[in-house]
Design an enzyme around this catalytic site. Structure first.
Site, PDB file in Angstrom:
ATOM      1  N   ASP A   1       0.614  -1.270  -0.122  1.00 38.82           N
ATOM      2  CA  ASP A   1       0.244  -0.027   0.093  1.00 38.82           C
ATOM      3  C   ASP A   1       0.837   0.995  -0.014  1.00 38.82           C
ATOM      4  OD1 ASP A   1      -1.435  -1.931   0.366  1.00 38.82           O
ATOM      5  OD2 ASP A   1      -2.746  -1.509   2.547  1.00 38.82           O
TER       6      ASP A   1
ATOM      7  N   LYS B   1      -6.761  -4.635  -2.790  1.00 40.56           N
ATOM      8  CA  LYS B   1      -7.722  -5.038  -1.883  1.00 40.56           C
ATOM      9  C   LYS B   1      -8.467  -4.280  -1.103  1.00 40.56           C
ATOM     10  CE  LYS B   1      -4.152  -4.304   1.537  1.00 40.56           C
ATOM     11  NZ  LYS B   1      -4.800  -3.294   1.921  1.00 40.56           N
TER      12      LYS B   1
ATOM     13  N   CYS C   1      -1.812  -2.445   7.740  1.00 40.59           N
ATOM     14  CA  CYS C   1      -1.817  -4.040   6.566  1.00 40.59           C
ATOM     15  C   CYS C   1      -0.806  -4.579   6.322  1.00 40.59           C
ATOM     16  CB  CYS C   1      -2.379  -3.071   5.385  1.00 40.59           C
ATOM     17  SG  CYS C   1      -4.064  -2.390   4.765  1.00 40.59           S
TER      18      CYS C   1
HETATM   19  C1  VGL Z   1      -4.663   0.493   5.676  1.00 42.46           C
HETATM   20  C2  VGL Z   1      -6.431   1.487   6.846  1.00 42.46           C
HETATM   21  C3  VGL Z   1      -7.076   1.632   6.397  1.00 42.46           C
HETATM   22  C4  VGL Z   1      -3.143   0.062   5.141  1.00 42.46           C
HETATM   23  C5  VGL Z   1      -5.618   0.386   4.679  1.00 42.46           C
HETATM   24  O1  VGL Z   1      -2.842   0.583   4.715  1.00 42.46           O
HETATM   25  O2  VGL Z   1      -2.312  -0.053   6.538  1.00 42.46           O
HETATM   26  N1  VGL Z   1      -5.033   1.361   6.813  1.00 42.46           N
HETATM   27  N2  VGL Z   1      -6.946   1.034   5.030  1.00 42.46           N
END
Ligand code: VGL
Ligand code: ZN
Length: 197
Positions: A9, A106, A151
């Site tokens: 991410d 995702k 994540c």
């Molecule tokens: C994430 C919160 C919401 C992450 C993704 O990538 O850690 N955190 N969505």
């Protein structure tokens, strides 16, 4: 042994200026790029929500970001709107190398969040990544990215439970750190058998 780098991410919304900015999120990009040639496979993950996603506080009357809601699978944090499919916020950081073998998305189902790259937050619904890795003969994983305590944490713990040999490079991760979530994540990863470097 086939060794993959999993880059979690590294998207604009998790970098300074983004909707759910992780402090120093952009600082890891150069180091992550530099690591890529050392691996047999490079896999990027992308948080990829529909507008109005259930994990957004804006989808719940009277809730604000970082409130919790109870779900059948346990408490779920409500986030600012972030990583909406096709937006600039959901795009990878402009400097991240994206010449990866696989990009896995995702969090695209409206009614469930997905922190882990392996399973959605019900810990049951698979993303398909396990099958991809196993059919390529990949047994060792190094994980980097954002955020350490969400994540990266859930991806690393799931991978260890699935039997992969997992290392998290903390120098190439950054955390959100909500109410002690970073310390809890480090403890959970250690007890799952993840190597923290
Ligand atoms: C994430 C919160 C919401 C992450 C993704 O990538 O850690 N955190 N969505
Ligand atoms: Zn998200």
């Amino acid at each position: 042994m086939t060794h993959a780098l999993i880059v979690i991410d590294v998207q604009n919304d998790f970098c300074p200026g983004g909707a759910l900015a992780v402090p120093g999120g952009d600082e890891i990009v150069a180091g992550v790029n530099a690591m890529m040639p050392d691996f047999d496979a490079v896999i990027l993950t992308q948080d990829w929500h529909p507008a109005g996603h259930f994990s957004f506080a804006s989808s719940h009357d009277g809730k604000v970001p970082y409130d919790l809601v109870d779900m059948p699978y346990g408490p779920q944090v409500l986030w600012p709107d972030h990583c909406i499919q096709g937006t600039t916020g959901a795009a990878f950081h402009a400097d991240l190398r994206t010449d990866a073998d696989l990009i896995i998305r995702k969090g695209f189902r409206n009614d469930i969040d997905s922190y882990s790259a392996f399973f959605e937050n019900d810990h049951k619904t698979p993303t398909g990544l396990e099958g991809y890795l196993r059919t390529r003969g990949i047994s060792r994983l190094t994980m980097v990215g954002l955020a350490t305590d969400f994540c990266v944490h859930y991806s690393a713990v799931d991978a260890a439970k699935l039997g992969f040999e997992v290392t998290v490079r903390l120098d190439a991760c950054r955390a959100i750190d909500l109410d002690g979530s970073l310390d809890a994540a480090l403890a959970a990863m250690k007890s799952a058998g993840v190597t923290l470097v």
